[in-house]
Design an enzyme around this catalytic site. Structure first.
Site, mmCIF file in Angstrom:
data_model
loop_
_atom_site.group_PDB
_atom_site.id
_atom_site.type_symbol
_atom_site.label_atom_id
_atom_site.label_comp_id
_atom_site.label_asym_id
_atom_site.label_seq_id
_atom_site.Cartn_x
_atom_site.Cartn_y
_atom_site.Cartn_z
ATOM 1 N N ASP A 275 0.860 -1.188 0.000
ATOM 2 C CA ASP A 275 0.000 0.000 0.000
ATOM 3 C C ASP A 275 0.896 1.237 0.000
ATOM 4 O OD1 ASP A 275 -1.912 1.924 0.313
ATOM 5 O OD2 ASP A 275 -2.657 1.203 2.239
ATOM 6 N N ASP B 155 -3.284 2.163 -5.725
ATOM 7 C CA ASP B 155 -2.013 2.130 -4.996
ATOM 8 C C ASP B 155 -1.868 0.906 -4.106
ATOM 9 O OD1 ASP B 155 -3.795 2.780 -2.888
ATOM 10 O OD2 ASP B 155 -2.159 3.747 -1.808
ATOM 11 N N GLU B 156 -2.697 -0.091 -4.318
ATOM 12 C CA GLU B 156 -2.779 -1.141 -3.314
ATOM 13 C C GLU B 156 -3.100 -2.489 -3.950
ATOM 14 O OE1 GLU B 156 -5.834 -0.022 -0.601
ATOM 15 O OE2 GLU B 156 -5.869 -1.992 0.343
HETATM 16 P P1 TTP Z 1 -5.115 5.026 0.765
HETATM 17 O O1 TTP Z 1 -4.090 3.970 0.551
HETATM 18 O O2 TTP Z 1 -6.242 4.746 1.700
HETATM 19 O O3 TTP Z 1 -4.470 6.364 1.299
HETATM 20 P P2 TTP Z 1 -3.050 6.985 0.979
HETATM 21 O O4 TTP Z 1 -2.239 6.092 0.095
HETATM 22 O O5 TTP Z 1 -3.270 8.361 0.472
HETATM 23 O O6 TTP Z 1 -2.425 7.105 2.404
HETATM 24 P P3 TTP Z 1 -1.869 5.945 3.346
HETATM 25 O O7 TTP Z 1 -0.434 6.281 3.551
HETATM 26 O O8 TTP Z 1 -2.681 6.051 4.599
HETATM 27 O O9 TTP Z 1 -2.082 4.652 2.615
HETATM 28 O O10 TTP Z 1 -5.732 5.443 -0.616
HETATM 29 C C1 TTP Z 1 -4.938 5.518 -1.798
HETATM 30 C C2 TTP Z 1 -5.392 6.652 -2.667
HETATM 31 O O11 TTP Z 1 -6.776 6.514 -2.948
HETATM 32 C C3 TTP Z 1 -5.250 7.993 -1.994
HETATM 33 O O12 TTP Z 1 -3.981 8.562 -2.227
HETATM 34 C C4 TTP Z 1 -6.364 8.785 -2.577
HETATM 35 C C5 TTP Z 1 -7.426 7.772 -2.933
HETATM 36 N N1 TTP Z 1 -8.505 7.802 -1.926
HETATM 37 C C6 TTP Z 1 -9.635 8.529 -2.212
HETATM 38 O O13 TTP Z 1 -9.747 9.114 -3.272
HETATM 39 N N2 TTP Z 1 -10.628 8.578 -1.273
HETATM 40 C C7 TTP Z 1 -10.564 7.936 -0.072
HETATM 41 O O14 TTP Z 1 -11.490 8.016 0.760
HETATM 42 C C8 TTP Z 1 -9.385 7.175 0.211
HETATM 43 C C9 TTP Z 1 -9.248 6.447 1.522
HETATM 44 C C10 TTP Z 1 -8.396 7.140 -0.750
HETATM 45 MG MG MG Z 2 -2.082 4.057 0.440
#
Ligand code: TTP
Ligand code: MG
Length: 404
Positions: free
Chosen positions: A9, A104-105
């Protein structure tokens, strides 16, 4: 049967990509989503912004109140999609199957490529290093015996984290005294139900498994299994060439030129699609529209979307696609979902930032059905259970066409 699964992630994904490409943003609170003054929400934000209490899905007004000194930017989905493809190129070097959860995951099945947990650790650390060296981005990685544990592990030491959960016992040990929400499938609503029943921790679930099942049905069963560390789900690769889809279509007895009628029928088709998706506990992350015109010419249109949680989501996206098509007499109309996943909504689309929907989809669906009922003098509620049957759907659509 023993699996070794990696969950990767990216850290603050959208924000990290923007910071990488514009180093003047480094170290600053960066908020990606709507701009202050627009209606909408935060997609994500840098860890510096998180210190102010800003987080994903927060109303942009609230974010601005907490962090007026932040830098606000619209997301650039094209760019993130391109980075996501590069990430997959790295990930796919080490796994026999990869299952995308968001841009991203992903879950990676490394059972065969790693053989042992030591092997998996090496792979995980190599992925982290390559992601940083080749793409200039940091990620958090979890290695575990199950999908849930791998996801839990990747979150354990975020950002730039690494964590292992080797077996059920280690998972239970880690989770047992945590709030039920630590089980990542437990959302706010489910948690409320559990709290109301006096079930606050994973231990409470474990010790009240029958009660949890009584309370939450199928989901309760899954949670009771999770409280024991049991999760045998496989990594299911998403391959565009064999992407599963669910769709329903309908041919009118006479060609239809009335767009509103076509859209009304699309709502019924969306209901049918949703019903089937629910049965398999799948969410569509893409919506398709199929039209055959009176001259037999076919078109299909599709669009990746925020995961569809209900019929209204499918309907709305299909209507957007429909509105972009030519207006000609229609012989057949079809609505479908593809890019199916067992995980619900996460990724927001640009529309969600610009216009955050207020009323719940459930209410909107009810009011749409009321509208249809009044327009066509049909009792949709009384027949909803039948509408999924081909014959009833067909008869209903014909009735609508004739009484339009
Ligand atoms: P996440 O992996 O949940 O968040 P992140 O990568 O920004 O941060 P973290 O370090 O906590 O993992 O989500 C990945 C991408 O998905 C994030 O950059 C933006 C998008 N996203 C949204 O558009 N809306 C949301 O509610 C979430 C949770 C993520
Ligand atoms: Mg993330």
């Amino acid at each position: 049967m023993n699996q070794i699964i990696i969950h990767v992630d990216m850290d603050a994904f959208y924000a990290s990509v923007e910071t990488r490409d514009n180093p003047s943003l480094r170290g600053k609170p960066l908020i990606i989503g709507s701009l202050p003054g627009e209606r909408g929400v935060v997609a994500t934000c840098s860890y510096e912004a998180r210190k102010f209490g800003v987080h994903s899905a927060m109303n942009i007004k609230e974010a601005y109140r907490l962090c007026p000194q932040g830098i606000y930017m619209h997301p650039n989905f094209e760019k993130y999609k391109a980075v996501s493809n590069q990430l997959h190129n790295i990930w796919d070097d080490y796994s026999t199957a990869s299952e995308t959860i968001a841009l991203d995951e992903a879950y990676l099945d490394v059972t065969k490529t790693a053989r042992t947990f030591d092997g998996a650790r090496k792979i995980a650390l190599t992925i982290k290093k390559r992601t940083l060296d080749e793409l200039g981005l940091s990620c958090s990685v979890g290695v575990a015996y199950s999908k849930t544990a791998a996801k839990t592990a990747s979150e354990e030491n975020k950002p730039n984290g690494y964590f292992e959960i080797e077996n059920k016992e280690a998972f239970v040990n880690l989770m047992i005294d945590r709030d039920v929400r630590a089980l990542y499938t437990v959302g706010a609503k489910t948690a409320e139900k559990l709290y109301a029943a006096g079930i606050n921790t994973v231990r409470d679930i474990q010790q009240n498994r029958e009660k949890v099942i009584g309370l939450l049905g199928k989901q309760g069963y899954r949670l009771s299994q999770l409280s024991l560390g049991i999760d045998n789900r496989r990594v299911v690769p998403y391959l565009p060439q064999n992407a599963k889809s669910i769709s329903r279509e309908l041919t009118f007895q006479e060609d239809v030129s009335d767009d509103e009628l076509v859209k009304d029928v699309m709502l019924l088709l969306a209901l049918c699609v949703q019903r089937r998706a629910e049965r398999y506990e799948l969410y569509g992350k893409g919506v398709t529209l199929k039209i055959t015109y009176s001259d037999m010419k076919n078109i299909t249109r599709s669009k990746l979307v925020l995961a569809c949680e209900n019929a209204m989501d499918i309907y709305r996206e299909a209507v957007k696609l429909f509105d972009q098509t030519q207006k000609r007499p229609i012989r057949l109309i079809g609505v479908g979902i593809y890019n199916l996943s067992h995980e619900g909504a996460r990724q927001l689309s640009l529309d969600d930032f610009l216009d955050s929907p207020q009323s719940s989809s459930e209410e909107e669906l009810n009011s749409e059905l009321n509208r249809l009922g009044n327009k066509y003098h049909l009792d949709f509620y009384g027949h909803l259970d039948d509408i999924y049957k081909h014959e009833t759907l067909h008869k209903t659509a014909e009735y609508m066409r004739k009484h339009n």
